[in-house]
Design a protein around this motif. Structure first.
Motif, PDB file in Angstrom:
ATOM      1  N   ALA A 234       0.832  -1.198   0.000  1.00  0.00           N
ATOM      2  CA  ALA A 234       0.000   0.000   0.000  1.00  0.00           C
ATOM      3  C   ALA A 234       0.871   1.255   0.000  1.00  0.00           C
ATOM      4  CB  ALA A 234      -0.925   0.002   1.217  1.00  0.00           C
ATOM      5  N   THR A 235       0.428   2.286  -0.719  1.00  0.00           N
ATOM      6  CA  THR A 235       1.129   3.560  -0.768  1.00  0.00           C
ATOM      7  C   THR A 235       0.168   4.655  -0.346  1.00  0.00           C
ATOM      8  OG1 THR A 235       0.487   3.957  -3.069  1.00  0.00           O
ATOM      9  CG2 THR A 235       2.571   2.779  -2.679  1.00  0.00           C
ATOM     10  N   PRO A 236       0.678   5.789   0.124  1.00  0.00           N
ATOM     11  CA  PRO A 236      -0.222   6.881   0.502  1.00  0.00           C
ATOM     12  C   PRO A 236      -1.179   7.282  -0.606  1.00  0.00           C
ATOM     13  CG  PRO A 236       1.975   7.324   1.324  1.00  0.00           C
ATOM     14  CD  PRO A 236       2.091   6.094   0.448  1.00  0.00           C
ATOM     15  N   VAL A 237      -0.671   7.386  -1.843  1.00  0.00           N
ATOM     16  CA  VAL A 237      -1.550   7.815  -2.926  1.00  0.00           C
ATOM     17  C   VAL A 237      -2.618   6.777  -3.223  1.00  0.00           C
ATOM     18  CG1 VAL A 237       0.090   9.383  -3.986  1.00  0.00           C
ATOM     19  CG2 VAL A 237       0.141   6.973  -4.604  1.00  0.00           C
ATOM     20  N   GLY A 238      -2.270   5.492  -3.117  1.00  0.00           N
ATOM     21  CA  GLY A 238      -3.253   4.443  -3.347  1.00  0.00           C
ATOM     22  C   GLY A 238      -4.341   4.444  -2.300  1.00  0.00           C
ATOM     23  N   VAL A 239      -3.959   4.612  -1.034  1.00  0.00           N
ATOM     24  CA  VAL A 239      -4.948   4.651   0.042  1.00  0.00           C
ATOM     25  C   VAL A 239      -5.821   5.886  -0.091  1.00  0.00           C
ATOM     26  CG1 VAL A 239      -5.276   4.751   2.534  1.00  0.00           C
ATOM     27  CG2 VAL A 239      -3.442   3.359   1.585  1.00  0.00           C
ATOM     28  N   LEU A 240      -5.203   7.022  -0.391  1.00  0.00           N
ATOM     29  CA  LEU A 240      -5.977   8.253  -0.534  1.00  0.00           C
ATOM     30  C   LEU A 240      -6.979   8.177  -1.675  1.00  0.00           C
ATOM     31  CD1 LEU A 240      -3.267  10.951   0.159  1.00  0.00           C
ATOM     32  CD2 LEU A 240      -5.353  10.561   1.448  1.00  0.00           C
ATOM     33  N   LYS A 241      -6.625   7.451  -2.723  1.00  0.00           N
ATOM     34  CA  LYS A 241      -7.562   7.284  -3.838  1.00  0.00           C
ATOM     35  C   LYS A 241      -8.814   6.564  -3.367  1.00  0.00           C
ATOM     36  CE  LYS A 241      -7.957   5.383  -8.509  1.00  0.00           C
ATOM     37  NZ  LYS A 241      -7.233   4.765  -9.642  1.00  0.00           N
ATOM     38  N   GLU A 242      -8.632   5.519  -2.556  1.00  0.00           N
ATOM     39  CA  GLU A 242      -9.784   4.803  -2.009  1.00  0.00           C
ATOM     40  C   GLU A 242     -10.589   5.683  -1.053  1.00  0.00           C
ATOM     41  OE1 GLU A 242     -10.054   0.404  -1.328  1.00  0.00           O
ATOM     42  OE2 GLU A 242      -7.992   0.768  -0.677  1.00  0.00           O
ATOM     43  N   VAL A 243      -9.899   6.371  -0.184  1.00  0.00           N
ATOM     44  CA  VAL A 243     -10.568   7.129   0.871  1.00  0.00           C
ATOM     45  C   VAL A 243     -11.342   8.315   0.319  1.00  0.00           C
ATOM     46  CG1 VAL A 243     -10.171   8.589   2.903  1.00  0.00           C
ATOM     47  CG2 VAL A 243      -8.946   6.422   2.664  1.00  0.00           C
ATOM     48  N   SER A 244     -10.764   9.017  -0.655  1.00  0.00           N
ATOM     49  CA  SER A 244     -11.323  10.303  -1.057  1.00  0.00           C
ATOM     50  C   SER A 244     -11.957  10.349  -2.434  1.00  0.00           C
ATOM     51  CB  SER A 244     -10.218  11.374  -1.000  1.00  0.00           C
ATOM     52  OG  SER A 244      -9.731  11.502   0.307  1.00  0.00           O
ATOM     53  N   VAL A 245     -11.673   9.370  -3.299  1.00  0.00           N
ATOM     54  CA  VAL A 245     -12.141   9.478  -4.688  1.00  0.00           C
ATOM     55  C   VAL A 245     -12.952   8.265  -5.141  1.00  0.00           C
ATOM     56  CG1 VAL A 245     -11.415   9.731  -7.089  1.00  0.00           C
ATOM     57  CG2 VAL A 245     -10.209  10.990  -5.295  1.00  0.00           C
ATOM     58  N   ALA A 246     -12.448   7.075  -4.889  1.00  0.00           N
ATOM     59  CA  ALA A 246     -13.081   5.869  -5.430  1.00  0.00           C
ATOM     60  C   ALA A 246     -14.473   5.655  -4.849  1.00  0.00           C
ATOM     61  CB  ALA A 246     -12.195   4.651  -5.131  1.00  0.00           C
ATOM     62  N   ASP A 247     -15.262   4.857  -5.549  1.00  0.00           N
ATOM     63  CA  ASP A 247     -16.592   4.512  -5.047  1.00  0.00           C
ATOM     64  C   ASP A 247     -16.484   3.819  -3.692  1.00  0.00           C
ATOM     65  OD1 ASP A 247     -17.770   5.537  -7.314  1.00  0.00           O
ATOM     66  OD2 ASP A 247     -17.864   3.602  -8.359  1.00  0.00           O
ATOM     67  N   LEU A 248     -17.497   4.026  -2.861  1.00  0.00           N
ATOM     68  CA  LEU A 248     -17.562   3.375  -1.552  1.00  0.00           C
ATOM     69  C   LEU A 248     -18.651   2.308  -1.597  1.00  0.00           C
ATOM     70  CD1 LEU A 248     -17.327   6.504   0.802  1.00  0.00           C
ATOM     71  CD2 LEU A 248     -15.521   4.881   0.218  1.00  0.00           C
ATOM     72  N   PRO A 249     -18.275   1.049  -1.822  1.00  0.00           N
ATOM     73  CA  PRO A 249     -19.286  -0.012  -1.873  1.00  0.00           C
ATOM     74  C   PRO A 249     -19.995  -0.168  -0.530  1.00  0.00           C
ATOM     75  CG  PRO A 249     -17.155  -0.774  -2.716  1.00  0.00           C
ATOM     76  CD  PRO A 249     -16.914   0.533  -2.044  1.00  0.00           C
ATOM     77  N   ARG A 250     -21.198  -0.743  -0.573  1.00  0.00           N
ATOM     78  CA  ARG A 250     -21.904  -1.060   0.660  1.00  0.00           C
ATOM     79  C   ARG A 250     -21.025  -1.930   1.547  1.00  0.00           C
ATOM     80  NH1 ARG A 250     -25.371  -2.757  -3.101  1.00  0.00           N
ATOM     81  NH2 ARG A 250     -25.146  -4.900  -2.337  1.00  0.00           N
ATOM     82  N   ALA A 251     -21.215  -1.823   2.824  1.00  0.00           N
ATOM     83  CA  ALA A 251     -20.394  -2.590   3.762  1.00  0.00           C
ATOM     84  C   ALA A 251     -20.492  -4.083   3.489  1.00  0.00           C
ATOM     85  CB  ALA A 251     -20.806  -2.278   5.194  1.00  0.00           C
ATOM     86  N   SER A 252     -21.703  -4.579   3.220  1.00  0.00           N
ATOM     87  CA  SER A 252     -21.883  -6.016   2.991  1.00  0.00           C
ATOM     88  C   SER A 252     -21.187  -6.461   1.711  1.00  0.00           C
ATOM     89  CB  SER A 252     -23.375  -6.354   2.926  1.00  0.00           C
ATOM     90  OG  SER A 252     -24.028  -5.581   1.924  1.00  0.00           O
ATOM     91  N   ARG A 253     -21.217  -5.620   0.695  1.00  0.00           N
ATOM     92  CA  ARG A 253     -20.534  -5.958  -0.543  1.00  0.00           C
ATOM     93  C   ARG A 253     -19.020  -5.996  -0.339  1.00  0.00           C
ATOM     94  NH1 ARG A 253     -20.414  -2.234  -6.037  1.00  0.00           N
ATOM     95  NH2 ARG A 253     -18.738  -3.376  -7.097  1.00  0.00           N
ATOM     96  N   ARG A 254     -18.487  -4.997   0.362  1.00  0.00           N
ATOM     97  CA  ARG A 254     -17.055  -4.964   0.591  1.00  0.00           C
ATOM     98  C   ARG A 254     -16.622  -6.150   1.459  1.00  0.00           C
ATOM     99  NH1 ARG A 254     -13.088  -1.338  -0.029  1.00  0.00           N
ATOM    100  NH2 ARG A 254     -14.040  -1.321  -2.111  1.00  0.00           N
ATOM    101  N   ALA A 255     -17.440  -6.512   2.448  1.00  0.00           N
ATOM    102  CA  ALA A 255     -17.107  -7.677   3.277  1.00  0.00           C
ATOM    103  C   ALA A 255     -17.004  -8.928   2.423  1.00  0.00           C
ATOM    104  CB  ALA A 255     -18.154  -7.843   4.375  1.00  0.00           C
ATOM    105  N   SER A 256     -17.933  -9.082   1.486  1.00  0.00           N
ATOM    106  CA  SER A 256     -17.897 -10.234   0.595  1.00  0.00           C
ATOM    107  C   SER A 256     -16.661 -10.200  -0.290  1.00  0.00           C
ATOM    108  CB  SER A 256     -19.163 -10.258  -0.277  1.00  0.00           C
ATOM    109  OG  SER A 256     -19.125 -11.331  -1.191  1.00  0.00           O
ATOM    110  N   GLU A 257     -16.301  -9.016  -0.802  1.00  0.00           N
ATOM    111  CA  GLU A 257     -15.103  -8.883  -1.642  1.00  0.00           C
ATOM    112  C   GLU A 257     -13.842  -9.251  -0.864  1.00  0.00           C
ATOM    113  OE1 GLU A 257     -16.714  -5.171  -4.462  1.00  0.00           O
ATOM    114  OE2 GLU A 257     -15.340  -4.799  -2.792  1.00  0.00           O
ATOM    115  N   LEU A 258     -13.866  -9.017   0.434  1.00  0.00           N
ATOM    116  CA  LEU A 258     -12.702  -9.313   1.270  1.00  0.00           C
ATOM    117  C   LEU A 258     -12.701 -10.749   1.776  1.00  0.00           C
ATOM    118  CD1 LEU A 258     -12.567  -6.004   3.362  1.00  0.00           C
ATOM    119  CD2 LEU A 258     -11.041  -6.672   1.488  1.00  0.00           C
ATOM    120  N   GLY A 259     -13.694 -11.535   1.360  1.00  0.00           N
ATOM    121  CA  GLY A 259     -13.726 -12.946   1.728  1.00  0.00           C
ATOM    122  C   GLY A 259     -14.358 -13.241   3.071  1.00  0.00           C
TER     123      GLY A 259
END
Length: 536
Positions: A234-259
């Protein structure tokens, strides 16, 4: 040789009434951590000793006095207590003696998904501490599982006590030296978007954001952000992209994506979305409101299909297998927020909301003296606070304006370094927004390059608002040797440039994904850009 305050020997007496038991290693240049005991009463305590230079100025002394009184205003047993504080006469170091807690970090306690009932009990106690912090007019700002201790209960009827570790000195350390607490990307996983924006007032809403992420972590055993699955990459720019720009999936969807096999409780998706809304106005307006809304969701029995899910467990007694002190937890934790991460400061400084290439590397040239800008905020720089105040954390008061300084000896050092190699790319220097002192320095730098035989372009001006300092942007990740020479020349002059490579592709991607992004476009034959920052 280590400074005396950093090398207190075992069994020695500190500040007249504290016996040092042992030292706990810490990578921070601004603090030392010890397990200690109050003599006379035999009470164990966690001793935090800070750099004496923090109180070398009148504002520093006033800040310390304010912090000494802060804990008394926080009316909650779920925030670690201060049992004593003062300034040691021998070393001149300010110090805090904090309640010593036996327990484990919440990170260790919630290594696997917790049952909803246990998660709710933990979150209620966390919320109690946060609400008291907010009522005292403060923001925690560094909430994450490693900054929370689950300890043996001291109260009848409760299996464990959850305690928020010392947070108030962290902001002080960051405001004194932005690099003092390191550049751990892990701290970004718990930071709200507004915490990466210099000059933005950070409110209790930032803790609501972190509280939602913490609830997800307890129920799933996973950090919400996908980049956290491979923290080493992980890099600062990669994390910041998730935190501030990328779509925020529903919690249940993200949990499923994370296994995660366990289903999240019904209604949790909507609750989580209100915590991590990027617009502050769309979040829960207080921690109390957030936990009140969460209680009926977690009180219901959630369907469980994962073998990793387990029944609530007692923490006291034999159930607690891995006792660690709260002090040791501090030594391992990030203890920083946002701000203190240099890459974050640089990204936020130029209006980047955290969207970039994961392979954009960052480096920071070290120097014994800083570049000082005539701006309201201090500049990142060397360790000595009198010479190099760091970029202020969002909640810190801005420092007094300071003039941009390039000494005659510094100018001569640049000219000597630049004249020692074949001339490279044409030189572009840009002043970020209007600032007379920065403009004068830009013109002087152009003159030095010209006299050294380099081709130059007229001084550029940008509407991008940048934090104080000198920034060197290299167009490509693998830069020509003369770009490194320019970096060394600026370092020779004690200007401590902040360096970012691969900016051309970064800029192109930013423009593709966000056409309104301004940044600094590169010409076809341009290999680097020097930017002189200013205050907000």
């Amino acid at each position: 040789m280590a400074e005396p305050w950093r090398a207190l020997s075992e069994q020695s007496t500190f500040a007249g009434s504290i016996r040092i038991v042992r030292s706990l290693q810490s990578a921070s240049p601004r603090r030392a951590l010890y397990l200690a005991e109050q003599t006379g009463i035999g009470r164990a305590c966690a001793l935090r000793v800070l750099d004496p230079r923090l109180i070398s100025s009148a504002p520093g002394k006033a800040r310390f006095e304010e912090l000494k009184a802060l804990r008394a205003r926080i009316k909650s047993d779920h925030v670690v207590d201060v049992v004593a504080a003062g300034v040691d006469r021998t070393t001149g170091a300010p110090w805090f003696a904090l309640d010593h807690l036996e327990g484990e970090t919440l990170s260790a306690h919630a290594a696997a998904p917790l049952p909803p009932a246990e998660a709710l009990e933990i979150l209620w106690q966390v919320a109690h501490g946060l609400a008291a912090i907010h009522e005292a007019g403060q923001v925690h700002g560094t909430l994450d599982p490693s900054s929370i201790i689950v300890a043996d209960s001291r109260y009848a009827g409760s299996d464990f006590t959850v305690t928020l570790l010392d947070f108030w000195t962290s902001a002080w350390l960051r405001s004194a030296d932005a690099n003092a607490e390191g550049t751990d990307v892990a701290s970004l996983f718990w930071s709200a978007p507004e915490q990466t924006e210099p000059g933005t007032a950070v409110s209790a809403a930032a803790d609501v954001w972190s509280f939602g992420l913490l609830a997800f972590r307890l129920l799933t055993g996973k950090v919400y952000w996908k980049s956290a699955a491979q923290p080493d990459q992980a890099t600062p720019v990669g994390v910041l992209k998730e935190v501030s720009v990328a779509d925020l999936p529903r919690a249940s969807r993200r949990a499923s994506e994370l296994g995660v096999e366990a289903s999240l409780p019904e209604g949790f998706d909507g609750w989580f979305a209100r915590c991590v809304a990027r617009s502050i106005d769309d979040r829960f307006q207080s921690i109390r409101q957030a936990v009140d809304a969460l209680e009926p969701i977690l009180d219901r029995e959630a369907p469980v299909t994962s073998s990793a899910a387990r029944a609530p467990r007692r923490v006291a007694g034999p159930g607690l297998k891995h006792h660690v002190s709260s002090l040791y937890a501090w030594a391992r934790s990030t203890d920083v927020v946002v701000p203190a991460v240099l890459a974050v400061l640089l990204l936020a400084a130029f209006g980047v909301r955290g969207h970039s290439r994961a392979r954009w590397p960052w480096s920071r040239s070290r120097s014994a003296a800083p570049v000082v800008a005539a701006l309201p905020s201090p500049t990142p720089g060397a360790a000595a606070p009198a010479a190099a105040p760091a970029a202020a954390a969002p909640t810190a008061d801005a420092g007094a304006p300071r003039p941009v300084t390039l000494t005659d000896s510094g100018a001569e050092a640049i000219a000597t370094r630049l004249g020692s190699i074949p001339r490279g790319s044409p030189v572009w220097i840009t002043v970020a927004a209007a600032d007379p002192a920065a403009e004068a320095m830009g013109q002087r730098l152009l003159g030095i390059f010209e006299r050294a035989g380099w081709r130059t372009h007229p001084l550029g001006h940008s509407e991008v608002r940048a934090r104080p300092g000198i920034f060197l942007f290299a167009a490509e990740e693998q830069s020509p040797a003369y770009v490194e020479t320019v970096e060394r020349a600026l370092t020779d002059a004690h200007l401590a440039p902040t360096v970012a490579r691969g900016y051309r592709s970064f800029y192109a991607e930013m423009r593709r994904d966000n056409p309104s992004y301004r940044g600094f476009p590169f010409e076809a034959d341009q290999t680097f850009l020097i930017v002189l920052g200013r205050g907000q």
